[in-house]
Design a protein around this motif. Sequence first.
Motif, PDB file in Angstrom:
ATOM      1  N   VAL A  88     -20.306   1.275 -14.503  1.00 20.99           N
ATOM      2  CA  VAL A  88     -20.014   2.698 -14.315  1.00 20.99           C
ATOM      3  C   VAL A  88     -19.843   3.425 -15.647  1.00 20.99           C
ATOM      4  O   VAL A  88     -19.542   2.812 -16.673  1.00 20.99           O
ATOM      5  CB  VAL A  88     -18.732   2.905 -13.461  1.00 20.99           C
ATOM      6  CG1 VAL A  88     -18.882   2.296 -12.082  1.00 20.99           C
ATOM      7  CG2 VAL A  88     -17.506   2.333 -14.175  1.00 20.99           C
ATOM      8  N   ILE A  89     -20.054   4.750 -15.582  1.00 20.96           N
ATOM      9  CA  ILE A  89     -19.691   5.654 -16.665  1.00 20.96           C
ATOM     10  C   ILE A  89     -18.833   6.760 -16.045  1.00 20.96           C
ATOM     11  O   ILE A  89     -19.233   7.357 -15.046  1.00 20.96           O
ATOM     12  CB  ILE A  89     -20.908   6.302 -17.336  1.00 20.96           C
ATOM     13  CG1 ILE A  89     -21.943   5.271 -17.750  1.00 20.96           C
ATOM     14  CG2 ILE A  89     -20.486   7.131 -18.545  1.00 20.96           C
ATOM     15  CD1 ILE A  89     -23.211   5.897 -18.322  1.00 20.96           C
ATOM     16  N   GLY A 131     -28.289   7.436 -11.069  1.00 24.62           N
ATOM     17  CA  GLY A 131     -26.872   7.195 -11.311  1.00 24.62           C
ATOM     18  C   GLY A 131     -25.914   8.129 -10.611  1.00 24.62           C
ATOM     19  O   GLY A 131     -24.706   7.870 -10.564  1.00 24.62           O
ATOM     20  N   ILE A 132     -26.416   9.225 -10.045  1.00 29.55           N
ATOM     21  CA  ILE A 132     -25.526  10.248  -9.495  1.00 29.55           C
ATOM     22  C   ILE A 132     -25.012   9.845  -8.113  1.00 29.55           C
ATOM     23  O   ILE A 132     -25.767   9.768  -7.148  1.00 29.55           O
ATOM     24  CB  ILE A 132     -26.229  11.617  -9.434  1.00 29.55           C
ATOM     25  CG1 ILE A 132     -26.703  12.033 -10.831  1.00 29.55           C
ATOM     26  CG2 ILE A 132     -25.308  12.664  -8.829  1.00 29.55           C
ATOM     27  CD1 ILE A 132     -25.605  12.078 -11.880  1.00 29.55           C
ATOM     28  N   VAL A 133     -23.714   9.594  -8.041  1.00 25.91           N
ATOM     29  CA  VAL A 133     -23.061   9.202  -6.789  1.00 25.91           C
ATOM     30  C   VAL A 133     -22.477  10.424  -6.090  1.00 25.91           C
ATOM     31  O   VAL A 133     -22.540  10.560  -4.873  1.00 25.91           O
ATOM     32  CB  VAL A 133     -21.940   8.175  -7.065  1.00 25.91           C
ATOM     33  CG1 VAL A 133     -21.270   7.737  -5.761  1.00 25.91           C
ATOM     34  CG2 VAL A 133     -22.487   6.966  -7.810  1.00 25.91           C
ATOM     35  N   HIS A 134     -21.879  11.326  -6.869  1.00 29.65           N
ATOM     36  CA  HIS A 134     -21.318  12.565  -6.327  1.00 29.65           C
ATOM     37  C   HIS A 134     -21.477  13.652  -7.389  1.00 29.65           C
ATOM     38  O   HIS A 134     -21.782  13.365  -8.548  1.00 29.65           O
ATOM     39  CB  HIS A 134     -19.843  12.388  -5.942  1.00 29.65           C
ATOM     40  CG  HIS A 134     -18.934  12.100  -7.105  1.00 29.65           C
ATOM     41  ND1 HIS A 134     -17.837  12.862  -7.427  1.00 29.65           N
ATOM     42  CD2 HIS A 134     -18.969  11.131  -8.045  1.00 29.65           C
ATOM     43  CE1 HIS A 134     -17.232  12.368  -8.492  1.00 29.65           C
ATOM     44  NE2 HIS A 134     -17.901  11.313  -8.891  1.00 29.65           N
ATOM     45  N   ALA A 147     -23.052   5.734 -11.558  1.00 28.65           N
ATOM     46  CA  ALA A 147     -23.327   4.312 -11.338  1.00 28.65           C
ATOM     47  C   ALA A 147     -24.469   3.833 -12.233  1.00 28.65           C
ATOM     48  O   ALA A 147     -25.513   4.482 -12.305  1.00 28.65           O
ATOM     49  CB  ALA A 147     -23.673   4.064  -9.867  1.00 28.65           C
ATOM     50  N   LYS A 148     -24.281   2.682 -12.854  1.00 22.71           N
ATOM     51  CA  LYS A 148     -25.298   2.142 -13.755  1.00 22.71           C
ATOM     52  C   LYS A 148     -26.211   1.123 -13.075  1.00 22.71           C
ATOM     53  O   LYS A 148     -27.179   0.647 -13.682  1.00 22.71           O
ATOM     54  CB  LYS A 148     -24.638   1.521 -14.986  1.00 22.71           C
ATOM     55  CG  LYS A 148     -23.885   2.539 -15.837  1.00 22.71           C
ATOM     56  CD  LYS A 148     -23.259   1.922 -17.061  1.00 22.71           C
ATOM     57  CE  LYS A 148     -24.267   1.647 -18.148  1.00 22.71           C
ATOM     58  NZ  LYS A 148     -23.604   1.196 -19.409  1.00 22.71           N
ATOM     59  N   LEU A 156     -19.423   2.480  -4.683  1.00 28.08           N
ATOM     60  CA  LEU A 156     -18.783   3.785  -4.876  1.00 28.08           C
ATOM     61  C   LEU A 156     -19.094   4.722  -3.704  1.00 28.08           C
ATOM     62  O   LEU A 156     -18.210   5.453  -3.232  1.00 28.08           O
ATOM     63  CB  LEU A 156     -19.254   4.401  -6.188  1.00 28.08           C
ATOM     64  CG  LEU A 156     -18.801   3.675  -7.462  1.00 28.08           C
ATOM     65  CD1 LEU A 156     -19.561   4.208  -8.674  1.00 28.08           C
ATOM     66  CD2 LEU A 156     -17.302   3.821  -7.668  1.00 28.08           C
ATOM     67  N   ALA A 157     -20.348   4.705  -3.244  1.00 25.33           N
ATOM     68  CA  ALA A 157     -20.742   5.561  -2.113  1.00 25.33           C
ATOM     69  C   ALA A 157     -19.959   5.206  -0.854  1.00 25.33           C
ATOM     70  O   ALA A 157     -19.592   6.083  -0.064  1.00 25.33           O
ATOM     71  CB  ALA A 157     -22.240   5.431  -1.864  1.00 25.33           C
ATOM     72  N   GLU A 158     -19.669   3.917  -0.692  1.00 27.56           N
ATOM     73  CA  GLU A 158     -18.876   3.471   0.463  1.00 27.56           C
ATOM     74  C   GLU A 158     -17.465   4.039   0.401  1.00 27.56           C
ATOM     75  O   GLU A 158     -16.906   4.470   1.422  1.00 27.56           O
ATOM     76  CB  GLU A 158     -18.827   1.944   0.480  1.00 27.56           C
ATOM     77  CG  GLU A 158     -18.118   1.357   1.687  1.00 27.56           C
ATOM     78  CD  GLU A 158     -18.098  -0.159   1.676  1.00 27.56           C
ATOM     79  OE1 GLU A 158     -17.378  -0.745   2.506  1.00 27.56           O
ATOM     80  OE2 GLU A 158     -18.783  -0.764   0.829  1.00 27.56           O
TER      81      GLU A 158
END
Length: 303
Positions: A88-89, A131-134, A147-148, A156-158
């Motif tokens: 992650v970043i 990488g974009i989760v939100h 997310a990497k 993370l999406a969960e």
Amino acid sequence: METKKIVFDENRDIRLDLFLHKYFPDKSRSHIQKLIGDGSVLVNNIARKNNYKLKFQDEIVINIKKPVNSGIVPEDIPLDILYEDRDVIVVNKPQGMIVHPASSIQNGTLVNALLAHCTDLSGINGITRPGIVHRIDKGTSGILVVAKNDFAHNKLAEQLKNHSMTREYIALVEGVLKQDSGTIDEPIARHPRDKIKMAVVQGGKRAVTNYKIIERFKNNTLVKCILETGRTHQIRVHMAYIGHPLVGDPVYGYKKQKFNLNGQLLHAEKLGFIHPSTEKYIEFETDLPLYFKKIIDIMKNNK
């Protein structure tokens, strides 16, 4: 990239999609099902359905295509990175920066900056949103996690889906709220007459915002907003709905603004989540931007 798998006796009678999800935990089940539906998975050279029951010594061939060059140009834009590891970043996004490219915007986004910083970003959300989760709005500042890899993205999406991720915002709103705290539980959907806006619409997706008063001023209130859900423009829509739009909001706020701002006074102050690999809870917090602090100082002096 082609991968072969041979079905052994212990996997007999397992569904095809479940078998593949077992061996590719970094890919979501929906992603696996899409690969099967696209014909990228063959069983004994035949395309099968998701619910195909495997037989002993079935040969499965998975052809995962390499990502197409998106054409997004990496740009050496400074990033305020709060934390980074192989999964992650965590970034503190400034007000005015768009998170990812769109048809009309191709440069200056967070994604452009991330691609210059690293190339190992998850591909689940497509080539324009690696990488974009939100997301947080262009006019909103603050923390978001990137997310990497696909494994981290799914984890993370969960957490976003089951509302277990901590997301707290600081907002300056118009007017003086009477209650010290409250909950806005109103559904949000696209505005029925203005497609640019979101609105509280019966039948929309459930949206829940909890808020607590930090400080009251003469004509404004500083509020902490804690998200249970993450709908588009949720805090902006909910606060406007109860008659207290955000200061500086160009869409839901007052037409006549008191300050020359580049967006709403809304800052994603705190973000917490279970780390995808360590499975330990980690939390990050940032100070308000300088322009936000200056407005608060003006409010305090005018009390």
